[in-house]
Design an enzyme around this catalytic site. Structure first.
Site, mmCIF file in Angstrom:
data_model
loop_
_atom_site.group_PDB
_atom_site.id
_atom_site.type_symbol
_atom_site.label_atom_id
_atom_site.label_comp_id
_atom_site.label_asym_id
_atom_site.label_seq_id
_atom_site.Cartn_x
_atom_site.Cartn_y
_atom_site.Cartn_z
ATOM 1 N N ASN A 151 19.124 68.210 65.242
ATOM 2 C CA ASN A 151 18.136 69.121 64.688
ATOM 3 C C ASN A 151 18.139 70.443 65.445
ATOM 4 O O ASN A 151 17.787 70.478 66.635
ATOM 5 C CB ASN A 151 16.730 68.497 64.782
ATOM 6 C CG ASN A 151 15.637 69.490 64.370
ATOM 7 O OD1 ASN A 151 15.504 69.817 63.201
ATOM 8 N ND2 ASN A 151 14.877 70.011 65.340
ATOM 9 N N GLU A 152 18.581 71.485 64.782
ATOM 10 C CA GLU A 152 18.430 72.864 65.228
ATOM 11 C C GLU A 152 19.219 73.264 66.467
ATOM 12 O O GLU A 152 18.961 74.307 67.058
ATOM 13 C CB GLU A 152 16.934 73.205 65.425
ATOM 14 C CG GLU A 152 16.162 73.084 64.119
ATOM 15 C CD GLU A 152 14.696 73.510 64.197
ATOM 16 O OE1 GLU A 152 14.163 73.548 65.308
ATOM 17 O OE2 GLU A 152 14.117 73.787 63.137
ATOM 18 N N TRP A 211 5.629 67.004 71.640
ATOM 19 C CA TRP A 211 6.262 67.898 70.659
ATOM 20 C C TRP A 211 5.196 68.839 70.145
ATOM 21 O O TRP A 211 4.031 68.775 70.585
ATOM 22 C CB TRP A 211 6.900 67.085 69.528
ATOM 23 C CG TRP A 211 8.115 67.781 68.979
ATOM 24 C CD1 TRP A 211 8.177 68.532 67.855
ATOM 25 C CD2 TRP A 211 9.417 67.815 69.573
ATOM 26 N NE1 TRP A 211 9.462 69.032 67.697
ATOM 27 C CE2 TRP A 211 10.230 68.613 68.751
ATOM 28 C CE3 TRP A 211 9.972 67.257 70.734
ATOM 29 C CZ2 TRP A 211 11.570 68.864 69.036
ATOM 30 C CZ3 TRP A 211 11.298 67.507 71.015
ATOM 31 C CH2 TRP A 211 12.091 68.307 70.170
ATOM 32 N N TRP A 259 3.711 68.761 67.506
ATOM 33 C CA TRP A 259 2.728 68.017 66.715
ATOM 34 C C TRP A 259 2.336 66.705 67.373
ATOM 35 O O TRP A 259 1.639 65.900 66.770
ATOM 36 C CB TRP A 259 3.261 67.720 65.309
ATOM 37 C CG TRP A 259 4.734 67.427 65.297
ATOM 38 C CD1 TRP A 259 5.719 68.262 64.860
ATOM 39 C CD2 TRP A 259 5.411 66.258 65.794
ATOM 40 N NE1 TRP A 259 6.968 67.685 65.046
ATOM 41 C CE2 TRP A 259 6.803 66.453 65.626
ATOM 42 C CE3 TRP A 259 4.985 65.053 66.385
ATOM 43 C CZ2 TRP A 259 7.770 65.511 66.007
ATOM 44 C CZ3 TRP A 259 5.945 64.120 66.769
ATOM 45 C CH2 TRP A 259 7.313 64.349 66.578
ATOM 46 N N GLU A 316 13.593 72.530 55.855
ATOM 47 C CA GLU A 316 12.328 72.582 56.602
ATOM 48 C C GLU A 316 11.603 73.872 56.283
ATOM 49 O O GLU A 316 12.212 74.949 56.299
ATOM 50 C CB GLU A 316 12.575 72.589 58.120
ATOM 51 C CG GLU A 316 12.787 71.254 58.744
ATOM 52 C CD GLU A 316 12.732 71.338 60.269
ATOM 53 O OE1 GLU A 316 12.101 72.283 60.821
ATOM 54 O OE2 GLU A 316 13.342 70.473 60.906
HETATM 55 C C1 BMA Z 1 11.011 72.469 63.233
HETATM 56 C C2 BMA Z 1 11.254 71.034 63.519
HETATM 57 C C3 BMA Z 1 10.406 70.529 64.619
HETATM 58 C C4 BMA Z 1 9.064 71.176 64.666
HETATM 59 C C5 BMA Z 1 8.778 71.992 63.448
HETATM 60 C C6 BMA Z 1 7.498 72.730 63.487
HETATM 61 O O1 BMA Z 1 11.901 73.384 63.448
HETATM 62 O O2 BMA Z 1 12.586 70.743 63.640
HETATM 63 O O3 BMA Z 1 11.083 70.686 65.822
HETATM 64 O O4 BMA Z 1 8.096 70.264 64.904
HETATM 65 O O5 BMA Z 1 9.778 72.905 63.282
HETATM 66 O O6 BMA Z 1 7.500 73.694 64.500
#
Ligand code: BMA
Length: 869
Positions: A445-446, A181, A183, A543
């Protein structure tokens, strides 16, 4: 069980690993270290084999490309075989495997998030039994599934190169971030990640007891919906007795237990004459529970007896018209009270889940609550967390936004995929629904945003087909199961989403990031994060964030000297976000002088420090903006009711958005969070040269407050002047302007000050002059332009008294971002990264392991901004 590679795909790589020693200390979930191998298993050797060491994620890539067979032999017994039914239960198989017992195949698995069981009575021997679990490489499996799906593509195919990961993770029901990922490393684990056991029974097997509190407003009555999942050998008539002695409530149900595995629902009325104590989120009340006893009888025989905690609370997600705005509200109401969600996003705490110890979980969640957070989002690219995680959240009052495990991708909707997902969702909801901490289920997620804003360059003509798949998976299947299993909580299809508005638009809104609806994810690394005008005034920020590097001691454990520079291969290897290392410095350079020491190690550690300052200040500014926007609607936007920054924790030692480093050490951001999430908080900002101070309160009662603004000169520890506002009644759960003055007038009134020579600190106090909430600061210029900053020459003295260790600091000058570091001595300070405008300060240190004044004094370093300049 010992695993063996059953296919040799990269012989040389494996030989290379095994030749070093036999100390496979890491692999999941069973320890492969062989104490009799005679190999050198000293800490140094173990460090070389640590999968997180340097570039080992690449060196160990072959492991997941291989197939592995785990074999064990166990002894059967006649006592087991005389039972009517014997089940072999696997609580977690990661992921694609064929399972056989004594040479007979029991079945196949394809989903890490499911429990599997097999009826094995007739296959068991009284003597030795051989159990074999043959795993197929998850990478090869994902690729095979992807190839088989030839009618149309299901993007994305592979992660970006910078992530050094594996492809097609969306084709396997496995932790999505295990293929890498932005991170985290790619460690596609292979193995049994949860327990395996035999259960033998004659009448029935208890599988699960869950309960949901339901409140009937019209008659002010609490009911408990209890659900019993059992496997019955033969149909019988019996009775079930439910009781909560503390609430004087008891009910007996006559019933027929039918053969096979079934759920039995009981709706149990709570005695209305007893007062039911409610579970509250942290900061809003206590987290009481009651004990529910369930007993099952066949005639007079007790055949089942279980006890479980039950909690009472209600939760609603309120989406209703907002006065002065074209959109809809988006906030949570818990026990009838509107609650601002303060917190962060949770990712898997380790690439190898078996390494997540109860202590490390507790430490992270304690750190969450101690930073005044009341919520976490369990993000959809990881795992449904273990029971203990939710138990601790229940206990600490941490509300959980629970995603289903789908992230940043499209997913297939073939029948076998849907079927395995349906089982996964049903099992997980049944397992988790008794936890009051979970306040919402969320589909993914997203993925709505990915479709709506076309991340994967899907041709417009094909978009309807992908939307259809999206609706099939999240709405027609996942949502349908969740609503059936759990009528007590809201369900959201995605995050970010426009919620009810997305539904209106056919589940994929034109712009799921619309700040007037639902939740928003917002990232910008290039815009100046000190300028609050760059942030969307959303209803709910689920987020947002900025990267930083972890501290040197954390990196040191997985690196060697040649790695310790900002431009080393290691530094770029650990960065999985395109241009991330540059972005951190560019953002920092907007306000700080970048480290430029001629000593390479100092330059490196200074750079780590400056990225932490940058991150802490950026997330502070943005979070304060959200908190102060809770009571306002400006140009149709505002009434912000949540701030969950990205991300709480780390999966390994690398740069990321986290506020807590791998291992539990708090970054500067986490210390800042403790303040910016404080229940009562003063927030300052400028709008067109006017300084505003807002009072933000999460309390449940009004407070009379005044703001005290102190003007300091950068060059002098004696403050220049102090301004005080009138007292104002600040209602609980609100944010109001309490102080307003033009900066020019303020500085002129104060005498010897300019924007460059002075800065502000401020706090709130009540009518008795007692401070409420933390101190806060507001810079009138970038610290890189500040005039008069002196070297503070801070001295530190460590002492120990009855309540623990303290560090007493003495400073000769105003010192921004005072950072205390004890290297790898685990623990945390009462405050850190702070602005020191006093000559003396005493900070306490909570040591997590026994240590001494001598050891702490030896290890302590104090850094301030001037040490970098
Ligand atoms: C977001 C999260 C992750 C990601 C983070 C940082 O949109 O949902 O998918 O690690 O951003 O890019």
């Amino acid at each position: 069980m010992r695993p063996n590679p059953t296919d040799v795909t990269e012989e040389s790589a494996r030989t290379g690993l095994q030749n070093r020693s036999g100390c496979f200390v890491f692999f999941n979930p069973l320890t492969l270290a062989d104490p009799n191998s005679g190999a050198d298993c000293s800490p140094i050797t173990i460090r070389w084999h640590d999968p997180y060491f340097r570039f080992n994620d690449l060196l160990y890539r072959w492991i997941a490309l291989d197939n592995w067979t785990y074999t064990t032999t166990f002894t059967g017994s006649p006592q087991i075989r005389i039972k009517h039914k014997v089940l072999l239960i696997f609580d977690g198989v990661d992921t694609v495997a064929s399972i056989s017992l004594n040479g007979i195949i029991l079945g196949k698995t394809d989903n890490m998030f499911r429990r599997y069981d097999f009826s094995v009575r007739d296959l068991l021997n009284d003597g030795d039994n051989v159990l074999e679990v043959s795993f197929f490489s998850p990478i090869l499996y994902a690729s095979k599934q992807w190839k088989a799906h030839s009618s149309y593509t299901v993007p994305p195919e592979c992660p970006p190169d910078v992530q050094k990961g594996e492809c097609h993770v969306n084709f396997i029901r496995k932790e999505q971030s295990s293929f890498s990922w932005d991170w985290g490393p790619s460690f596609p684990t292979v193995g049994l990640w949860k327990g395996v056991r035999l259960e033998a029974f004659d009448i029935l097997q208890f599988i699960q007891l869950s309960s949901l509190p339901l409140y009937n407003h019209s008659c002010s009555q609490w009911r408990l919906q209890a659900e019993l999942l059992v496997d019955v050998v033969q149909t019988f008539d019996g009775k079930v007795e439910l009781s909560i002695p503390e609430l004087d409530s008891k009910q007996t149900f006559q019933m027929r237990f039918l053969q096979g595995r079934l759920n039995y629902n009981f709706t149990f009325n709570i005695n209305q004459s007893r007062e039911v104590k409610l579970w509250w989120p942290s900061g809003h009340g206590d987290q009481p529970f009651y004990l529910l006893t369930v007993r099952g009888f066949l005639g007079r025989f007790l055949i089942l007896s279980k006890e479980s905690k039950v909690f009472f609370r209600t939760v609603e997600l309120v989406q209703e018209p907002v006065v002065g705005s074209p959109g809809l509200s988006f906030y949570f109401r818990v026990n009838g009270r509107q609650v601002f969600l303060k917190g962060s996003n949770w990712i898997p705490a380790h690439s190898f889940q078996d390494q997540v110890t109860p202590a490390s979980l507790r430490n992270l969640l304690r750190s969450t609550a101690d930073a005044n957070m009341n919520a976490l989002r369990v993000w959809g690219g990881g795992v449904y967390e273990q029971d203990l995680f939710y138990d601790i959240c229940d206990e600490l009052g941490i509300m959980i936004w629970q995603d289903f495990m789908f992230a940043c991708a499209m997913y297939p909707t073939e029948d076998d995929f849907i079927q395995t997902v349906r089982e996964e969702v049903a099992q997980q909801v049944q397992r988790l629904k008794s936890h009051p901490s979970i306040i919402i289920w969320s589909g993914n997620n997203e993925n709505e945003a990915a479709l709506a804003t076309n991340w994967f360059s899907i041709p417009a003509s094909l978009k309807p087909m992908y939307i259809k798949d999206y609706v099939t998976l999240y709405v027609n299947n996942i949502r349908q199961i969740v609503q059936e299993e759990d009528p007590s909580r809201p369900f959201l299809v995605s995050s970010p989403t426009n919620g009810a508005e997305s539904e209106q638009e056919g589940w994929v809104a034109e712009n799921p990031y619309d700040p007037r609806y639902g939740d928003v994810h917002f990232y910008s690394y290039v815009l100046d994060c000190w300028d609050w005008k760059t942030f969307p005034r959303t209803r709910f920020a689920s987020e947002y964030g900025f990267q930083s590097w972890p501290s040197f001691s954390t990196l040191q454990s997985v690196s060697v000297q040649e790695d310790w520079s900002y431009s080393s291969d290691f530094t770029s290897h650990r960065q999985h976000h395109e241009d991330g290392n540059q972005q951190m410095l560019q953002q920092a350079a907007l306000h700080f002088i970048l480290p430029n020491s001629t000593d390479p190690l100092k330059k490196f550690t200074d750079s780590l420090y400056i990225t932490q300052i940058m991150q802490a200040e950026c997330v502070k500014t943005q979070t304060e903006f959200y908190r102060r926007s809770q009571s306002e609607v400006i140009e149709g936007k505002g009434h912000t009711m949540g701030a969950l920054y990205w991300q709480l924790n780390d999966i390994w030692q690398a740069p990321s958005w986290s506020s807590i480093e791998f291992g539990g050490k708090w970054k500067m951001l986490h210390y800042f969070a403790q303040n910016f999430f404080a229940p009562v908080l003063p927030v300052a900002f400028e709008d067109d040269d006017t300084l505003f101070v807002y009072a933000v309160s999460d309390l449940n009662r009004g407070l009379k407050l005044r703001a005290v603004v102190i003007v300091h000169s950068w060059s002098d520890l004696d403050s220049v002047c102090t301004l005080t506002s009138n007292l104002l009644l600040v209602s609980g759960g609100s944010a109001v302007a309490i102080f307003k003055q033009s900066v020019a007038a303020l500085l002129a009134g104060c005498g010897r000050c300019t924007r460059l020579t002075c800065l502000l600190t401020f706090h709130l106090q009540n009518e008795d002059g007692i401070q409420q909430g933390p101190n806060n600061h507001h810079f009138l210029c970038s610290p890189k332009d500040a005039q008069g900053l002196q070297r503070p020459n801070i001295t530190a003295k460590v002492q120990e008294d009855d309540s623990g260790f303290t560090v007493t600091l003495h400073s000769a000058a105003v010192a921004p971002f005072v950072w205390l570091d004890l290297g790898n001595i685990p623990g945390r300070f009462s405050s850190n990264g702070f602005l020191m405008v006093t000559r003396n300060a005493t900070i306490s240190f909570d040591a997590w392991y026994p240590t001494s004044v001598a050891e702490l004094s030896r290890s302590l370093t104090v850094t301030t901004l001037m040490d970098v300049y």
